[in-house]
Design a protein around this motif. Structure first.
Motif, PDB file in Angstrom:
ATOM      1  N   VAL A  15      -3.799   6.204  18.033  1.00  0.00           N
ATOM      2  CA  VAL A  15      -3.144   6.414  16.743  1.00  0.00           C
ATOM      3  C   VAL A  15      -2.023   5.393  16.597  1.00  0.00           C
ATOM      4  O   VAL A  15      -1.222   5.203  17.518  1.00  0.00           O
ATOM      5  CB  VAL A  15      -2.591   7.853  16.648  1.00  0.00           C
ATOM      6  N   ALA A  16      -1.984   4.702  15.461  1.00  0.00           N
ATOM      7  CA  ALA A  16      -0.959   3.682  15.224  1.00  0.00           C
ATOM      8  C   ALA A  16      -0.436   3.837  13.799  1.00  0.00           C
ATOM      9  O   ALA A  16      -1.091   4.433  12.944  1.00  0.00           O
ATOM     10  CB  ALA A  16      -1.561   2.293  15.414  1.00  0.00           C
ATOM     11  N   ASP A  17       0.761   3.282  13.573  1.00  0.00           N
ATOM     12  CA  ASP A  17       1.298   3.235  12.208  1.00  0.00           C
ATOM     13  C   ASP A  17       0.734   2.015  11.507  1.00  0.00           C
ATOM     14  O   ASP A  17       0.787   0.901  12.041  1.00  0.00           O
ATOM     15  CB  ASP A  17       2.823   3.142  12.249  1.00  0.00           C
ATOM     16  N   VAL A  18       0.194   2.244  10.307  1.00  0.00           N
ATOM     17  CA  VAL A  18      -0.397   1.152   9.530  1.00  0.00           C
ATOM     18  C   VAL A  18       0.247   1.159   8.144  1.00  0.00           C
ATOM     19  O   VAL A  18       0.438   2.221   7.549  1.00  0.00           O
ATOM     20  CB  VAL A  18      -1.930   1.327   9.394  1.00  0.00           C
ATOM     21  N   VAL A  19       0.592  -0.036   7.674  1.00  0.00           N
ATOM     22  CA  VAL A  19       1.140  -0.162   6.317  1.00  0.00           C
ATOM     23  C   VAL A  19       0.006  -0.620   5.409  1.00  0.00           C
ATOM     24  O   VAL A  19      -0.589  -1.680   5.632  1.00  0.00           O
ATOM     25  CB  VAL A  19       2.301  -1.187   6.297  1.00  0.00           C
ATOM     26  N   LEU A  20      -0.309   0.189   4.409  1.00  0.00           N
ATOM     27  CA  LEU A  20      -1.398  -0.157   3.491  1.00  0.00           C
ATOM     28  C   LEU A  20      -0.887  -1.083   2.401  1.00  0.00           C
ATOM     29  O   LEU A  20       0.301  -1.075   2.070  1.00  0.00           O
ATOM     30  CB  LEU A  20      -1.960   1.123   2.859  1.00  0.00           C
ATOM     31  N   PRO A  21      -1.792  -1.865   1.799  1.00  0.00           N
ATOM     32  CA  PRO A  21      -1.371  -2.724   0.681  1.00  0.00           C
ATOM     33  C   PRO A  21      -1.090  -1.859  -0.544  1.00  0.00           C
ATOM     34  O   PRO A  21      -1.552  -0.715  -0.613  1.00  0.00           O
ATOM     35  CB  PRO A  21      -2.585  -3.614   0.446  1.00  0.00           C
ATOM     36  N   PRO A  22      -0.341  -2.381  -1.522  1.00  0.00           N
ATOM     37  CA  PRO A  22      -0.128  -1.613  -2.751  1.00  0.00           C
ATOM     38  C   PRO A  22      -1.441  -1.436  -3.510  1.00  0.00           C
ATOM     39  O   PRO A  22      -2.404  -2.169  -3.280  1.00  0.00           O
ATOM     40  CB  PRO A  22       0.857  -2.469  -3.553  1.00  0.00           C
TER      41      PRO A  22
END
Ligand code: APR
Ligand code: ZN
Length: 356
Positions: A15-22
Motif C-alpha cells: 500500500v502506497a500514497d498516490v497523488v492522482l491527476p486533476p
C-alpha cells in the motif's frame, strides 16, 4: 489517497500514497467502494504480462462518481462499475459491432498520477482500481442501478462480464448442452454460474485439487473432476461417451487448452477465456483438427459491450436471477490485499474483494 502498488516484476505489492491527476475534460473521479483481485493483476506482478512500473494494481471495481469534468457522460452520485476496455465507438471493430476488440484497447497506458516521491505511476488497464479513488475517462465507467452491494457490483466489471459473456455470447450455450469449465477461480466459478443459468446440463467443474469441489457445487456445477491426464476421459463418461458440447478454459495455459480440446465432443467448441503467456505454445494434430471438427475460439472481455451488458447483469443480480455470492470467499481491507495475491498464486479460494 492509498493504493496497492507494485514497483517491479516479482516484487510484493504494498500500500502506497498516490497523488492522482486533476479531473480533466471528459474525466471523472470515482470513490472506489469495492475492488476484486483478479488473476490478470497477478499476471502484472509475476511477469506473465510486461507492464510498466511502478504500477497501481486493480481493474475490477465499483464505486461512486464524486467529480466530473466538462462533457463527462455521467453525474456526481452515480453508482458505477469500472470498464477496463472502453470502446472508442469509431474504429473498424467498434463500427462492426465488436467493441471488445476496439483498436484503442490494450495499448500501454500513459502514467497517471505519481508517488509521494514524485515518481510517475502507471495504472493497470487504464484504471488502477485497487485504490481509494480513480480518475478515468468517463467512458471507462458504466452507471448501474443503485443499491447493489458494492462487492458484487465490482465483480461484474471483470470476472462476471468475462465469464457470462463467454458462456452466452461467445460459446452461445443452449439449454440442455453439456459444459465443462476448466480452472475455478473467480472467472471459472462465474462461468459455472452462467452455464447453469443458461440451462446447461451437465455442468462440470475442473480444477487441480479437491479443495475447489465445494465451491464448484455451490456455483451450480453438477459434477467436479480433478484436473489430470484422465480428465477428458472422465468428462466423456459424464457426457454419453462423446465429450462436452462446450469447454470453457479459464486458466490460460497451453496444457489446459489441450485438455479442453480433448474433453469436447466431435463438433464441439472450446472457448478460451484465460489469458496466457506469449511463449506458451499449444500443439494440436493437423489430422485431429480436421477429423474432430471442433471449434477453438477465444473470448475477449466476454465478447460483450460493457455499456449494454453491465447494466443488464446488474439488473439480473437485483432481480435475483443471478446469484454471485459464491464467488466471494474473502472480504478484506486494502492492507490485506498482498495476502490475497499470495492466496491466488496458490490457487486458493475464489475472489478476494477489497472493501474501502
Ligand atoms: N488445471 C485446472 N485448473 C487449474 C490448472 C490446471 N492445470 N492450473 C491452475 N488452475 C486453476 C487454479 O487452481 C485456480 O483455481 O485455475 C484457477 C485460476 O483461478 P484464479 O487464479 O483465481 O484466476 P481468475 O481470476 O479466475 O482468472 C482466470 O482468466 O481473465 C483470465 O487472466 C485471467 O488467465 C486468467 C483466467
Ligand atoms: Zn480481470
Amino acid at each position: 489517497m492509498k493504493a496497492l502498488v507494485v514497483t517491479g516484476k516479482g516484487e510484493v505489492p504494498s500500500v502506497a500514497d498516490v497523488v492522482l491527476p486533476p479531473v480533466g475534460p471528459g474525466d471523472v473521479r470515482v470513490r472506489v467502494r469495492a475492488a476484486g483481485v483478479c488473476h490478470s493483476d497477478l499476471s502484472m506482478v509475476n511477469g506473465t504480462l510486461a507492464p510498466s512500473y511502478p504500477l497501481v494494481l486493480g481493474h475490477e471495481a465499483a464505486g461512486m462518481v464524486t467529480e466530473v469534468g466538462a462533457g463527462a457522460r455521467v453525474s456526481v452520485g452515480d453508482e458505477v462499475v469500472l470498464n477496463w476496455a472502453p470502446p472508442c465507438r469509431e474504429c473498424w471493430h467498434c463500427v462492426q459491432g465488436e467493441p471488445w476488440l476496439c483498436a484503442d484497447g490494450g495499448r500501454p497506458s500513459a502514467p497517471r498520477g505519481h508517488l509521494v516521491s514524485g515518481e510517475a505511476t502507471h495504472v493497470t488497464l487504464g484504471l488502477g482500481a485497487l485504490a481509494e479513488e480513480v480518475v478515468v475517462p468517463s467512458h471507462a465507467v458504466v452507471p448501474v442501478p443503485a443499491g447493489l452491494p458494492a462487492d458484487v457490483s465490482a465483480l461484474l466489471g471483470c470476472a462476471v462480464l468475462t465469464a457470462a459473456g463467454a458462456v452466452n455470447r461467445t460459446a452461445e450455450v443452449r439449454p440442455g448442452q453439456s459444459v465443462v469449465v476448466i480452472g475455478l477461480g473467480g472467472v471459472g466459478l462465474a462461468a459455472l454460474i452462467a452455464a447453469r443459468a443458461a440451462g446447461a446440463d451437465p455442468v462440470i467443474g475442473v480444477d487441480l485439487g479437491k479443495a475447489k469441489r465445494d465451491l464448484a457445487l455451490a456455483a451450480g456445477a453438477t459434477d467436479f473432476v480433478v484436473s489430470d491426464d484422465t480428465m477428458p476421459k472422465a468428462v466423456r463418461a459424464l457426457t454419453g461417451g462423446r465429450g462436452a458440447d462446450h469447454a470453457i478454459e479459464c486458466v490460460g495455459r497451453s496444457a489446459t487448452i489441450s485438455a479442453a480440446w480433448r474433453a469436447t465432443r466431435r463438433g464441439g467448441q472450446v472457448t478460451v477465456v484465460g489469458m496466457g503467456a506469449r511463449d506458451d505454445l499449444v500443439s494440436l494434430s493437423a489430422l485431429d483438427i480436421f477429423h474432430s471438427a471442433r471449434t477453438l475460439r477465444s473470448s475477449v472481455y466476454g465478447s460483450s459491450d460493457p455499456d449494454r451488458d453491465l447494466p443488464a447483469l446488474a439488473t439480473a443480480v437485483a432481480a435475483g436471477s443471478l446469484h454471485l455470492e459464491p464467488l466471494i470467499t474473502d472480504r478484506i481491507p486494502l492492507e490485506a490485499a498482498p495476502d490475497a495475491f499470495a492466496r491466488m498464486s496458490r490457487g486458493e479460494g475464489a475472489r478476494s474483494v477489497v472493501l474501502f
